[in-house]
Design a protein around this motif. Structure first.
Motif, short mmCIF file in Angstrom:
data_model
loop_
_atom_site.label_atom_id
_atom_site.label_comp_id
_atom_site.label_asym_id
_atom_site.label_seq_id
_atom_site.Cartn_x
_atom_site.Cartn_y
_atom_site.Cartn_z
N MET A 99 -0.64 -1.22 -20.24
CA MET A 99 0.87 -0.96 -20.56
C MET A 99 1.18 -1.97 -21.63
O MET A 99 0.56 -2.81 -21.96
CB MET A 99 1.46 -1.63 -19.18
CG MET A 99 1.21 -0.76 -18.03
SD MET A 99 2.04 -1.43 -16.71
CE MET A 99 3.66 -0.23 -16.70
N THR B 38 9.89 -5.89 -19.25
CA THR B 38 11.02 -4.98 -19.58
C THR B 38 10.51 -3.66 -20.13
O THR B 38 10.71 -2.52 -19.54
CB THR B 38 12.14 -5.58 -20.38
OG1 THR B 38 12.73 -6.62 -19.58
CG2 THR B 38 13.31 -4.52 -20.31
N ASP B 39 9.69 -3.93 -21.12
CA ASP B 39 9.35 -2.65 -21.81
C ASP B 39 8.28 -1.78 -21.03
O ASP B 39 8.33 -0.45 -21.06
CB ASP B 39 8.62 -2.97 -23.08
CG ASP B 39 9.53 -3.61 -24.16
OD1 ASP B 39 10.67 -3.30 -24.08
OD2 ASP B 39 8.85 -4.00 -25.17
N ALA B 40 7.56 -2.33 -20.11
CA ALA B 40 6.68 -1.72 -19.09
C ALA B 40 7.36 -1.26 -17.81
O ALA B 40 6.93 -0.62 -16.85
CB ALA B 40 5.52 -2.68 -18.89
N GLY B 41 8.62 -1.13 -17.93
CA GLY B 41 9.69 -0.76 -16.86
C GLY B 41 9.87 -1.62 -15.53
O GLY B 41 10.35 -0.99 -14.61
N TYR B 42 9.72 -2.84 -15.71
CA TYR B 42 10.01 -3.88 -14.68
C TYR B 42 11.40 -4.27 -14.83
O TYR B 42 12.10 -4.37 -15.94
CB TYR B 42 9.08 -5.10 -14.87
CG TYR B 42 7.42 -4.53 -14.41
CD1 TYR B 42 6.92 -4.68 -12.99
CD2 TYR B 42 6.60 -3.91 -15.48
CE1 TYR B 42 5.64 -4.46 -12.88
CE2 TYR B 42 5.36 -3.82 -15.11
CZ TYR B 42 4.82 -3.72 -14.00
OH TYR B 42 3.54 -3.52 -13.57
N LYS C 138 9.02 -11.58 -20.93
CA LYS C 138 10.41 -10.94 -20.48
C LYS C 138 10.48 -9.71 -21.07
O LYS C 138 10.54 -8.55 -20.73
CB LYS C 138 11.50 -11.81 -20.88
CG LYS C 138 12.88 -10.89 -20.79
CD LYS C 138 13.95 -11.64 -21.70
CE LYS C 138 13.93 -11.78 -23.11
NZ LYS C 138 15.18 -11.56 -23.83
N ASN C 139 10.15 -9.36 -22.43
CA ASN C 139 10.09 -8.23 -23.42
C ASN C 139 9.24 -7.44 -22.91
O ASN C 139 9.33 -6.11 -22.67
CB ASN C 139 10.30 -8.42 -24.74
CG ASN C 139 11.44 -9.31 -25.23
OD1 ASN C 139 12.57 -8.94 -24.53
ND2 ASN C 139 11.34 -9.74 -26.17
N ARG C 140 8.03 -8.03 -22.90
CA ARG C 140 6.79 -6.92 -22.42
C ARG C 140 6.91 -6.33 -20.91
O ARG C 140 6.77 -5.09 -20.69
CB ARG C 140 5.55 -7.58 -22.47
CG ARG C 140 4.93 -7.70 -23.67
CD ARG C 140 4.47 -6.43 -24.46
NE ARG C 140 3.17 -6.05 -23.62
CZ ARG C 140 3.16 -5.07 -23.11
NH1 ARG C 140 4.03 -4.24 -23.24
NH2 ARG C 140 2.26 -4.74 -22.55
N LYS D 89 8.51 -13.54 -24.83
CA LYS D 89 7.51 -12.42 -25.08
C LYS D 89 7.18 -11.97 -23.77
O LYS D 89 7.11 -10.64 -23.66
CB LYS D 89 6.48 -12.86 -25.74
CG LYS D 89 6.53 -13.35 -27.27
CD LYS D 89 5.37 -14.15 -27.42
CE LYS D 89 5.93 -14.68 -28.92
NZ LYS D 89 5.06 -15.76 -29.29
#
Length: 125
Positions: free
Chosen positions: A125, A33-37, A29-31, A27
Motif C-alpha cells: 500500500m 489516509t491515502d491507503a483508505g484508513y 497520517k497522510n499515508r 507522514k
C-alpha cells in the motif's frame, strides 16, 4: 498480533506532531489516509479543529493507536487508551519505553514496535 494484522483494522488514531510536515506523525497520517484508513489526530500540545488534545475527545471508535510521540507523553496516552478500552497500539521507533511496554503487557494491550510506513509498504500500500 503483528503489524499486518493491525492493518486489518480501519480506524486509527495517530498521536504526535500530526500537522508538522517535517515530522513522521504527519507522514504517517497522510499515508494511512491515502491507503483508505480513517485517521483521527491527537496532539496534547496542539488542539485545533482537526486535532484532538486527548483520546477522550474522540467520539468515533478507535481500533488502533499509532504512537509517534515522546514516551513521557506516550505513557499518558496509553493509560487513557486503557480506560477507554482501546487495546491495540503500534509504537513507532523512538516512541517506545520500558514503562509503555510494561504497561501494555500488564493491561493486556496488543502492541508491536514497528513503523506503520514499513508495514504499509510490506502490504503493498
Amino acid at each position: 498480533m503483528n503489524g499486518q494484522e493491525m492493518l486489518t483494522y480501519k480506524n486509527w488514531a495517530v498521536a504526535g506532531d500530526v500537522l508538522n510536515p517535517s515530522k513522521y506523525a504527519y507522514k504517517i497520517k497522510n499515508r494511512l489516509t491515502d491507503a483508505g484508513y480513517k485517521v483521527l489526530l491527537v496532539n496534547p500540545r496542539g488542539k485545533s479543529e482537526e486535532v484532538f488534545s486527548d483520546l477522550k475527545e474522540i467520539k468515533e471508535k478507535v481500533d488502533v493507536i499509532d504512537l509517534c510521540i515522546n514516551p513521557h507523553v506516550g505513557i499518558k496516552i496509553m493509560k487513557e487508551a486503557y480506560t477507554l478500552g482501546i487495546n491495540k497500539v503500534l509504537i513507532q521507533p523512538g516512541a517506545e519505553s520500558e514503562e509503555i511496554l510494561s504497561f501494555c503487557k500488564e493491561k493486556d494491550i496488543a502492541y508491536i514496535t514497528s513503523c506503520v510506513l514499513v508495514e504499509l509498504a510490506q502490504k503493498g500500500m
